[in-house]
Each structure stands twice: as structure tokens, then as C-alpha cells.
Design a protein around this motif. Structure first.
Motif, PDB file in Angstrom:
ATOM      1  N   ARG A 134      18.906  38.094  22.832  1.00 61.10           N
ATOM      2  CA  ARG A 134      19.203  39.031  23.920  1.00 61.10           C
ATOM      3  C   ARG A 134      19.897  38.303  25.064  1.00 61.10           C
ATOM      4  O   ARG A 134      19.536  37.183  25.424  1.00 61.10           O
ATOM      5  CB  ARG A 134      17.913  39.670  24.431  1.00 61.10           C
ATOM      6  CG  ARG A 134      17.270  40.636  23.441  1.00 61.10           C
ATOM      7  CD  ARG A 134      17.816  42.028  23.596  1.00 61.10           C
ATOM      8  NE  ARG A 134      17.399  42.915  22.506  1.00 61.10           N
ATOM      9  CZ  ARG A 134      17.569  44.238  22.526  1.00 61.10           C
ATOM     10  NH1 ARG A 134      18.150  44.819  23.575  1.00 61.10           N
ATOM     11  NH2 ARG A 134      17.184  44.979  21.511  1.00 61.10           N
ATOM     12  N   ILE A 135      20.909  38.967  25.624  1.00 56.34           N
ATOM     13  CA  ILE A 135      21.607  38.482  26.812  1.00 56.34           C
ATOM     14  C   ILE A 135      21.701  39.639  27.789  1.00 56.34           C
ATOM     15  O   ILE A 135      21.361  40.786  27.464  1.00 56.34           O
ATOM     16  CB  ILE A 135      23.013  37.935  26.460  1.00 56.34           C
ATOM     17  CG1 ILE A 135      23.831  38.991  25.706  1.00 56.34           C
ATOM     18  CG2 ILE A 135      22.906  36.663  25.640  1.00 56.34           C
ATOM     19  CD1 ILE A 135      25.249  38.542  25.332  1.00 56.34           C
ATOM     20  N   SER A 136      22.163  39.374  29.009  1.00 58.37           N
ATOM     21  CA  SER A 136      22.250  40.446  30.002  1.00 58.37           C
ATOM     22  C   SER A 136      23.326  41.444  29.604  1.00 58.37           C
ATOM     23  O   SER A 136      24.228  41.136  28.805  1.00 58.37           O
ATOM     24  CB  SER A 136      22.569  39.866  31.382  1.00 58.37           C
ATOM     25  OG  SER A 136      23.918  39.416  31.433  1.00 58.37           O
ATOM     26  N   ASP A 137      23.247  42.643  30.162  1.00 62.29           N
ATOM     27  CA  ASP A 137      24.238  43.674  29.853  1.00 62.29           C
ATOM     28  C   ASP A 137      25.642  43.221  30.212  1.00 62.29           C
ATOM     29  O   ASP A 137      26.606  43.460  29.466  1.00 62.29           O
ATOM     30  CB  ASP A 137      23.902  44.976  30.587  1.00 62.29           C
ATOM     31  CG  ASP A 137      22.645  45.645  30.048  1.00 62.29           C
ATOM     32  OD1 ASP A 137      22.057  45.117  29.083  1.00 62.29           O
ATOM     33  OD2 ASP A 137      22.249  46.687  30.610  1.00 62.29           O
ATOM     34  N   GLU A 138      25.792  42.572  31.354  1.00 61.10           N
ATOM     35  CA  GLU A 138      27.113  42.105  31.774  1.00 61.10           C
ATOM     36  C   GLU A 138      27.641  41.036  30.824  1.00 61.10           C
ATOM     37  O   GLU A 138      28.827  41.024  30.477  1.00 61.10           O
ATOM     38  CB  GLU A 138      27.058  41.564  33.208  1.00 61.10           C
ATOM     39  CG  GLU A 138      26.934  42.641  34.274  1.00 61.10           C
ATOM     40  CD  GLU A 138      28.122  43.585  34.286  1.00 61.10           C
ATOM     41  OE1 GLU A 138      29.260  43.100  34.466  1.00 61.10           O
ATOM     42  OE2 GLU A 138      27.923  44.807  34.099  1.00 61.10           O
ATOM     43  N   GLU A 139      26.777  40.140  30.410  1.00 55.90           N
ATOM     44  CA  GLU A 139      27.190  39.115  29.448  1.00 55.90           C
ATOM     45  C   GLU A 139      27.589  39.750  28.114  1.00 55.90           C
ATOM     46  O   GLU A 139      28.549  39.308  27.475  1.00 55.90           O
ATOM     47  CB  GLU A 139      26.052  38.118  29.222  1.00 55.90           C
ATOM     48  CG  GLU A 139      25.787  37.194  30.393  1.00 55.90           C
ATOM     49  CD  GLU A 139      24.534  36.341  30.195  1.00 55.90           C
ATOM     50  OE1 GLU A 139      24.584  35.145  30.552  1.00 55.90           O
ATOM     51  OE2 GLU A 139      23.521  36.876  29.690  1.00 55.90           O
ATOM     52  N   LEU A 140      26.889  40.791  27.728  1.00 50.66           N
ATOM     53  CA  LEU A 140      27.204  41.460  26.473  1.00 50.66           C
ATOM     54  C   LEU A 140      28.561  42.144  26.549  1.00 50.66           C
ATOM     55  O   LEU A 140      29.362  42.067  25.612  1.00 50.66           O
ATOM     56  CB  LEU A 140      26.106  42.459  26.129  1.00 50.66           C
ATOM     57  CG  LEU A 140      26.267  43.219  24.797  1.00 50.66           C
ATOM     58  CD1 LEU A 140      26.396  42.259  23.621  1.00 50.66           C
ATOM     59  CD2 LEU A 140      25.087  44.168  24.587  1.00 50.66           C
ATOM     60  N   LYS A 463      24.197  48.155  22.292  1.00 49.50           N
ATOM     61  CA  LYS A 463      23.043  47.309  21.991  1.00 49.50           C
ATOM     62  C   LYS A 463      22.571  47.517  20.551  1.00 49.50           C
ATOM     63  O   LYS A 463      22.168  46.557  19.881  1.00 49.50           O
ATOM     64  CB  LYS A 463      21.914  47.588  22.975  1.00 49.50           C
ATOM     65  CG  LYS A 463      22.208  47.094  24.383  1.00 49.50           C
ATOM     66  CD  LYS A 463      21.062  47.412  25.333  1.00 49.50           C
ATOM     67  CE  LYS A 463      21.337  46.840  26.711  1.00 49.50           C
ATOM     68  NZ  LYS A 463      20.229  47.145  27.664  1.00 49.50           N
ATOM     69  N   TYR A 467      22.721  44.216  18.457  1.00 47.41           N
ATOM     70  CA  TYR A 467      21.425  43.595  18.203  1.00 47.41           C
ATOM     71  C   TYR A 467      20.797  44.046  16.884  1.00 47.41           C
ATOM     72  O   TYR A 467      20.196  43.234  16.173  1.00 47.41           O
ATOM     73  CB  TYR A 467      20.452  43.901  19.348  1.00 47.41           C
ATOM     74  CG  TYR A 467      20.818  43.261  20.659  1.00 47.41           C
ATOM     75  CD1 TYR A 467      20.901  41.872  20.790  1.00 47.41           C
ATOM     76  CD2 TYR A 467      21.083  44.040  21.781  1.00 47.41           C
ATOM     77  CE1 TYR A 467      21.237  41.280  21.988  1.00 47.41           C
ATOM     78  CE2 TYR A 467      21.415  43.457  22.997  1.00 47.41           C
ATOM     79  CZ  TYR A 467      21.500  42.078  23.104  1.00 47.41           C
ATOM     80  OH  TYR A 467      21.828  41.500  24.296  1.00 47.41           O
ATOM     81  N   ARG A 510      34.217  48.775  34.161  1.00 51.22           N
ATOM     82  CA  ARG A 510      33.673  47.681  34.974  1.00 51.22           C
ATOM     83  C   ARG A 510      34.407  47.515  36.296  1.00 51.22           C
ATOM     84  O   ARG A 510      33.785  47.274  37.326  1.00 51.22           O
ATOM     85  CB  ARG A 510      33.743  46.364  34.188  1.00 51.22           C
ATOM     86  CG  ARG A 510      32.938  46.361  32.910  1.00 51.22           C
ATOM     87  CD  ARG A 510      33.043  45.042  32.156  1.00 51.22           C
ATOM     88  NE  ARG A 510      32.132  44.034  32.712  1.00 51.22           N
ATOM     89  CZ  ARG A 510      32.007  42.808  32.222  1.00 51.22           C
ATOM     90  NH1 ARG A 510      32.756  42.421  31.195  1.00 51.22           N
ATOM     91  NH2 ARG A 510      31.165  41.951  32.772  1.00 51.22           N
TER      92      ARG A 510
END
Length: 538
Positions: A134-140, A463, A467, A510
Motif C-alpha cells: 500500500r502507498i498513499s493515494d497521491e503516490e498511486l 485501488k 491492489y 489533479r
């Protein structure tokens, strides 16, 4: 039963009777020879009419994957050895097909053989474990943009720099997909994936090829070109000339680049090249004898034989906007009203899943209708006589989402985390998927390019794709073009016209980067006002 035969020497010889299966179940359910939506560790119980010889199990009952590779199995016998219980030694892969073959090497304790061989087909379902950390939403979001960008950067045609139609198309490059690719390069510079100088050089390569090598017809480009020679690659027999809609998607990208590269020197040269390409398109000529509609195709061999007027509602609003914005070959508002709007016949006004849809076909059509033109045109706060386009596009995406969530056809996998119907590759070729033309195939570009309209629903889908489905759909150029969890089936392909909107529409969500650049074009402001549009950006 034992058969006895008498021989000359009066010795008695015994022969075992062959036996058969009497029952089959997988995870306690009996469903003949086909089982789907299974967990990774299914329990298979096979009942027979005679006690089985334990030593024959491994050769008589064979477990294989879809490529024919043997699966290691734990066997056990129950109820007087008449029932064999099978479990794979390791968890099976999700969304995969397996077979269990019971053949004549299976023996009874008395030496009989299985009378009727049979094969079970097992299809596994979702393994709910995360496939990546798992990574942050922004990183994803950044990761998806960076990986998808590789399609245009690493896989761009080496001679022309243009976007290949798909990852298997060789030298065939696509006009509209290249427009998307140009916008993807600008996004990549903004996100730091490549430098400004690198991005400028690639777009210069593209414009130089378009200017010096690519065939044009009254200033318009064909749908496909040969990326080495610039010669037309016919899209179909009569579609071997100009494609005005593809040209408009290309120009949308080039005008965005013109606004972005605002410096001196090579950037000024690029702007000049783009202006020459832009001003050379004879938009008004495509009215076909000064008629009241634009026409999609013209061929030097077949003239107007394709005979396809560009009418809404579909992906081609950008064509009329640019035709009205041209400084050299502009169309009047009447062509927009009679051609695109077709005297208001593209209105809808019906409600689906509690959402009213202003324009277009029943339930909205494929989602690319709300993506292609709006990679540059900012729909937020945009309206004209016929619709508010923010309302239109949000309604379209929401209806598509609600349809998949309600899943009226009962396709496995559809739901609030797995949705999105649009044109893409399909189990049987290529298909424009939509609620009224749905065969269980989800296209990642549909939900991901809808981020500006359905941010929460699109993030849930992202996600799930990343994921939960993991490397079933996440590959070297981002997400594969399409998949069906119902079959199951996963495409191995990538298409420029599907990868491009993912990068660009995520960026518009964004930062509004591409919207702000395209809407800053003075010609576009003039053209859209001419057509009766109003917006805070005009």
C-alpha cells in the motif's frame, strides 16, 4: 462382483469388474463437471462405486493448470476408500482455469479400472489479498501516470516519434493517439518524469514528421500512418484519406503543446510549426459542398463515399470546436447547430439510476464520449444552448458506475470497486462496451479517465485494479486494455487511445494542467464563444 473362468488346467482365475464414479462435489456443491468462482484452496470430493487403490491416485487423477503443467496434490481416502478427497498442495492462482482428469489408470483395490474417464474444469475467483504494498493515494496516482506514460515514451515510434496504434502494431501510428501522447508528454514534464528539453525534442520530432513526411488531404491527416514513411495506412478500404475527427484529436494535443512551450529559440520554432499545421487544416472544406454539417472522411480515391456526417452526441465535440476556432477555415454557428446538434436531436433528458442525462444515447454510451474531447476542453462550468457539460459528463460517468454496481446481467466481479464500460479490446476482438452493449468486459481507462467526474468511485476502482487484481492487469505500460472477471479473461494489449486519457484526465483531476493550457488558446476562446458556449474560462 467376481467373474470366474475355467481353464484347461482347471485353475480358477479372477477378473475384477470395472467401476465408475457416483458423485462429484467441489466445496460441498455438486455442479456437474464445471465449477467457477472458487477460492484458491478448493476441496474436491470424488465418489466411486468401488474402493480405490491408493497407489493409483497420483497417476489416475491428474490436476493441471491451463498450460498443462501438473499441480501438486494432496490425496486422502474416506468411507472405505470409495471417496477420494483432493486439495492442491499450494493455493491456486486467482482468475485461472484448472482441470482435473480422472482416467483409466485409476484402479480399484480389486484391480478394476475406471470405466468412464471424466474431466472437471475449475475456475478460481478473486484472491482478496493485496498484490502490491500500500502507498498513499497521491503516490498511486503518480505511479499510474508514470507507468502509463512509458507507452508513449519508451514505445513511441523511433522514426516519427508518434504513438503506435497498439503494442502489436509495428510501424502503424495513430493520429488521434499521438495527440493524446503529446498531452501525456506535457504531463510527464510537469510531473518530472522527463525534462522539459527531452519533452520538447520528442514533440519536435513528431511535428517535423507531420510537416515533412506525413500525407495530408486538405490539411487533414488520416487515421493511421506508416511511422517510417508517413504514407497512409488505410483504416478500411475507403478510409484511406482524411479523418477529420482524428485530426481534431491531434490538433487538440498540438495546440496544448503550443501553449505550454512559451519560450524562445527552439520553443518558438515548435510553436511556428504547430501553427502551420493547425492553419493548414481546411475545416470548412469538410462541409462537403458547403453543407450544414462536417463530414468525417474524405478519400482521394473514393471522395465522400464514406458519407459519415459528424453528429452528436459522441466523442467529436472537439471537431466542431476547432472548426469554429480556425483562423483560416472556420465554420459558422449554423453548421454546429444543424450538423453536430442536428437541430437538438441529440438531447436525452431521461433519468437512469436516479441520474438525469442531458444528451446522448440511452444510459450515455461508452465512456470515451466524455473523455476524448474533454482532454482539452474544460467541461467544468461550461454550457451552451443544449447542455451544461459538467452536468453531462458527471451524469454519464455516474450512470455507467451505477449500472455496473447494480449489475443487471449478473456478471461476476462487477460492483462499486470494479466498473467502467467503454470501447476497448474484447474477448472476441474489439467492442464499444456500454450499458446497452455489455458482455462482462471492464476497461480500466473507463473509470480511470473519469477521475474529474467521479473521483471517489474512480479511486475505488483504481485501488481494486492495482491492489487486488495486481499483475493480472498491471504491466509494463500501465493497466492492460481490458479484462473480464466473469470469464475470466485478461487482455495482454495496450492501446494509445486508451492509455492516453488515463494520464491526461488524471492530471486534469489533479491540477487542471491540460484544461488550462488548451482553454488559454485565443482561437479556442473565440471559436467557443462563436458557437454559443459560456464558461469562466472563456
Amino acid at each position: 462382483m467376481i467373474f470366474v473362468s475355467c481353464k484347461k488346467d482347471k485353475e480358477v482365475e479372477q477378473y475384477a469388474e470395472d467401476f465408475n464414479y457416483t458423485a462429484i462435489s467441489v466445496n460441498g456443491a455438486s455442479n456437474g463437471f464445471n465449477y467457477s468462482n472458487l477460492t484458491g484452496s478448493p476441496v474436491i470430493r470424488l465418489a466411486f462405486s468401488a474402493p480405490l487403490a491408493k497407489g493409483s491416485l497420483s497417476s489416475g487423477i491428474v490436476f493441471k493448470d491451463n498450460q498443462g503443467k501438473l499441480i501438486e496434490v494432496d490425496y486422502s481416502l474416506e468411507e472405505g476408500n470409495r471417496i477420494v478427497v483432493l486439495k492442491a498442495a499450494k493455493s491456486l492462482f486467482s482468475f485461472s482455469k484448472y482441470t482435473i482428469e480422472a482416467g483409466d489408470k485409476l484402479m480399484s483395490e480389486a484391480g478394476g479400472r475406471l470405466r468412464t474417464p471424466f474431466t472437471l474444469t475449475l475456475v478460481t475467483s478473486l484472491d482478496p489479498a493485496d498484490k502490491f504494498p500500500r502507498i498513499s493515494d497521491e503516490e498511486l496516482l503518480t505511479l499510474v501516470q508514470r507507468q502509463t506514460f512509458k507507452y508513449f515514451w519508451d514505445f513511441g515510434h523511433p522514426v516519427s516519434g508518434m504513438a503506435r496504434e497498439r503494442d502489436s502494431s509495428g510501424d502503424i501510428v495513430t493520429t488521434g493517439g499521438t495527440g493524446f501522447g503529446v498531452m501525456a508528454i506535457i504531463t510527464a514534464i510537469h510531473r518530472g518524469f522527463v525534462t522539459r528539453e527531452e519533452g520538447l525534442a520528442r514533440i519536435q520530432k513528431i511535428t517535423t514528421f507531420l510537416k515533412n513526411k506525413a500525407q495530408r488531404f486538405h490539411g487533414a491527416f488520416p487515421h493511421w500512418l506508416n511511422g517510417n514513411t508517413g504514407a497512409v495506412q488505410p483504416f478500411s478500404t475507403k478510409d484511406n484519406g482524411a479523418d477529420l475527427v482524428e485530426t481534431s484529436l491531434l490538433m487538440q494535443g498540438l495546440l496544448t503543446a503550443r501553449q505550454y512551450f512559451n519560450g524562445a529559440g527552439q520553443e518558438a520554432d515548435l510553436r511556428n510549426d504547430i501553427n502551420n499545421l493547425w492553419n493548414a487544416v481546411e475545416w470548412s472544406w469538410f462541409r462537403k459542398d458547403n453543407g450544414n454539417a462536417l463530414y468525417w472522411h474524405w478519400s482521394p480515391d473514393y471522395n465522400w463515399d464514406m458519407n459519415l456526417p459528424v453528429r452528436g452526441w459522441n466523442e467529436a465535440l472537439i471537431t466542431y470546436v476547432l472548426a469554429a476556432s480556425s483562423s483560416s477555415h472556420a465554420i459558422p454557428k449554423s453548421v454546429y447547430e444543424n450538423g453536430w446538434a442536428n437541430n437538438s436531436s441529440f438531447r436525452n433528458g431521461n433519468t437512469y439510476f436516479g441520474v438525469q442525462l442531458p444528451l446522448g444515447p440511452a444510459m450515455g454510451g461508452p465512456l470515451f464520449f466524455s473523455h476524448y474531447s474533454f482532454m482539452g476542453i474544460n467541461p467544468l462550468g461550461l454550457s451552451d444552448t443544449y447542455a451544461n457539460y459538467e452536468t453531462q459528463n458527471k451524469a454519464h460517468a455516474q450512470i455507467n458506475y451505477q449500472y455496473c454496481k447494480s449489475n443487471p446481467k449478473g456478471f461476476y466481479g462487477y460492483g462499486p470497486d470494479c466498473w467502467g464500460l467503454t470501447a476497448s479490446d474484447d474477448i472476441n476482438g474489439y467492442k464499444a462496451h456500454e450499458p446497452t452493449n455489455d458482455n462482462g468486459v471492464i476497461s480500466p481507462t473507463a473509470a480511470l479517465s473519469s477521475f474529474p467526474y467521479t473521483p471517489e468511485e474512480s479511486m475505488k476502482a483504481l485501488k481494486f485494479f492495482y491492489y487486488k487484481l495486481g499483475d493480472k492487469v498491471w504491466k509494463e505500460y500501465g493497466f492492460v486494455d481490458a479484462f473480464s472477471l466473469h470469464e475470466p479473461w485478461f487482455a495482454s494489449s495496450f492501446l494509445a487511445i486508451d492509455q492516453g486519457p488515463i494520464i491526461v484526465m488524471i492530471e486534469n483531476y489533479r491540477s487542471g494542467l491540460l484544461w488550462n493550457l488548451f482553454m488559454s488558446c485565443p482561437e479556442v476562446k473565440t471559436g467557443m464563444r462563436t458557437l454559443g458556449f459560456s464558461s469562466p474560462r472563456l
